[in-house]
Scaffold this motif. Sequence first.
Motif, PDB file in Angstrom:
ATOM      1  N   VAL A 168       0.868  -1.183   0.000  1.00 52.23           N
ATOM      2  CA  VAL A 168       0.000   0.000   0.000  1.00 52.23           C
ATOM      3  C   VAL A 168       0.906   1.235   0.000  1.00 52.23           C
ATOM      4  N   THR A 169       1.100   1.830  -1.148  1.00 51.39           N
ATOM      5  CA  THR A 169       2.155   2.835  -1.321  1.00 51.39           C
ATOM      6  C   THR A 169       1.948   4.087  -0.483  1.00 51.39           C
ATOM      7  N   ASP A 170       0.692   4.511  -0.326  1.00 47.32           N
ATOM      8  CA  ASP A 170       0.450   5.745   0.434  1.00 47.32           C
ATOM      9  C   ASP A 170       0.118   5.473   1.890  1.00 47.32           C
ATOM     10  N   ALA A 171       0.415   4.261   2.363  1.00 49.83           N
ATOM     11  CA  ALA A 171       0.294   3.941   3.783  1.00 49.83           C
ATOM     12  C   ALA A 171       1.632   3.460   4.323  1.00 49.83           C
ATOM     13  N   CYS A 172       2.704   3.871   3.631  1.00 49.17           N
ATOM     14  CA  CYS A 172       4.064   3.547   4.053  1.00 49.17           C
ATOM     15  C   CYS A 172       4.839   4.837   4.292  1.00 49.17           C
ATOM     16  N   ILE A 173       5.854   4.732   5.142  1.00 48.73           N
ATOM     17  CA  ILE A 173       6.602   5.927   5.548  1.00 48.73           C
ATOM     18  C   ILE A 173       8.081   5.587   5.687  1.00 48.73           C
ATOM     19  N   THR A 174       8.928   6.530   5.272  1.00 52.86           N
ATOM     20  CA  THR A 174      10.347   6.482   5.608  1.00 52.86           C
ATOM     21  C   THR A 174      10.820   7.922   5.760  1.00 52.86           C
ATOM     22  N   HIS A 175      12.121   8.136   5.855  1.00 56.73           N
ATOM     23  CA  HIS A 175      12.602   9.443   6.296  1.00 56.73           C
ATOM     24  C   HIS A 175      12.844  10.458   5.194  1.00 56.73           C
ATOM     25  N   SER A 176      12.580  10.097   3.933  1.00 58.63           N
ATOM     26  CA  SER A 176      12.651  11.098   2.864  1.00 58.63           C
ATOM     27  C   SER A 176      11.855  10.603   1.675  1.00 58.63           C
TER      28      SER A 176
END
Length: 665
Positions: A168-176
């Motif tokens: 789920v591309t828009d429910a993932c997070i990283t630092h940049s």
Amino acid sequence: VVDIQNYCCHRHGGLFRAQASQSLSEMGQVSGLSTEDWEYFWTRLDAVVLPNLNHLQDACRTRKLEVIFTVMASLTEDGRERSLDYKISGFHIPKSSWDAQVVEQVRPKGDEMVLPKTSSNVFVSTNIDYILRNLGVKHLMIAGGLTDQCVESAVRDACDLGYLVTLVTDACITHSSSRHINSLRTIKGYCRQRTTDELIKELATEPCKSVDSNAPTKTTFCIPKGVLFLRLLWCDTAGVRRCRVVPVQSLSSLGVGLTHASMAMPAFIDKIVPGCSLCATGEVRLVPELEAVSLCPWRPTHAMVVCNLMDLVQSELIGWEYCPRQALRGQVARLEQLGLELKVGFETEFYLLQAPNKEREKDPSAPLRPIDSTTYSSSLAYNLSADVLDDIANTLLEMNIEVEQMHSEAGPGQFEVVTTYAPVMQACDRLMYTREAIHAVAIKHGLRACFLPKLFISSAGNGAHMHMSLWTVGDAQNLMINNAINAHGQGFFAGILHHLPALMCFTCASPNSYRRIQPGSWSGAFRCWGNDNKKAAIRGCMPENGIPSRFELKTMDPTANPYLAAAAVVAAGIDGIETSLKLPSEVVMDPADMPEHERVAQGVVALPTSLTEAIAELQAAGAASLRKALGKELVRTVVAVRECEALHSKSLAHEQEVNELWTRY
């Protein structure tokens, strides 16, 4: 849901506690991240990721699907069982600590499982694989953080272990943003990538059901309850939709056999055209795209699915170079390497006709009769046809195809249905299903629908206008909103404009198409573009401060194979990026009304007036990059089919042409 826990996703979590009083720039000096990176992280987490996770969790719970959480946490208070890298780095989150808890906004409900992992890899340091197999789970939706660390490793391992993975591309997070995008690009081959909204729409259908889980030669896919037959749908080189129907219990993972010749036939006859390498010897496999199964609401015991054409080599399915979906898939992959994604929406124009009567059964040349004689956006037209049009709209909604608007068009009995945009492959799939639905619902109401570009010589033609916007992969940012069109956007759409004469061999695929492409019409007869200029071949739509949010390609009609047309369009756009093309000055009037010297000065030229001219443009030296991108043999076959149709129609009057083709489209 991977590692969305207080330790790393709360401003007072253990990862940030020592820097809680520091500014973003001071935190950056310690962590190696820039102020912009930290702003990106917190803004995306709060405004995008957590709300999307919430929506997705609700959708899964409604469908009674398992929601499972992983957190970084030791199993013991002193962390003696941690992995070696955790011990060396001193990384330790006690299992009962606040840091080990899922953040409040997306916390578990009821008896949902939370699995503590003692290394970065969930499949190595937990028994999740054992749990999933006990639950009978085969499909995984993965989201969380960090995209390029724990999420990426989870996706890779799940795929290697045989799970069908959706990230789920828009429910993932990283630092940049760059790390996020690069990670999505890197693991593209391990998973399907979808947005939250796209997945929620998929979840609105019936839950997954296995055709035959005990038989290794059978396949498993999402199929609605009560469906007995599956229609295997494909579109041939001439743009004609065709299908095979199989009972669901008989469907093999190898699909069904289909003669090579199926992609070498013109629209007017089922006969192999000369001049291509395909013949009656040899078979290709018609293999369903398992993620794209759709209901047939007009026939509740049937579902349909678009198919890939694949070669069977030593019991292994491999891509076939003549497959339209593979051609598009290849160009989409090239675009993704540039960090870009094309999203597309289609206008579907068609005529509603009275069903053929006994007069026409006796005399096939008897005139076709439209259901009314109204005009563009006529309220009377809608009232007269409200039953069938409402049924079309409701049918599409049942198929998870969102209708944005409908209205009558300029021709008698002519209508338009506009469906919402999607990634280009999904948009082409939906266009196939939309046409199937319109045809079927019309028949249900005792009518016939026809998509032929020029059905009535003195009335408006049927187009299949393609609306296009260019987005960044993963970040889901439209490059054309609130920002001057950047170099990639300029190059992409300039490339389409530059190659438009050759593209018409794919987008206007029938001799009948060129009866529609006329100066002064609404179809775009000159190579030019303009903001909200509906007489230009390419229109900039909804311009804000002169910057369009999307472009509309008007020189496309329903005789085009949507996958081949879209593949050619993407290839042209990529060529424009690679050669740094720029959009010329826009045209602000009907180009047909421009004095010749002004057209010359602005580079506005007439587009091909016949299929023969379009073929010549595709074979010209200026289209070499298109031919190379799409593949020599595929282009050779397209040209052979087009040449056969052009030669056949050369001596046909319009009425004869219509009599041959109106039931094909």
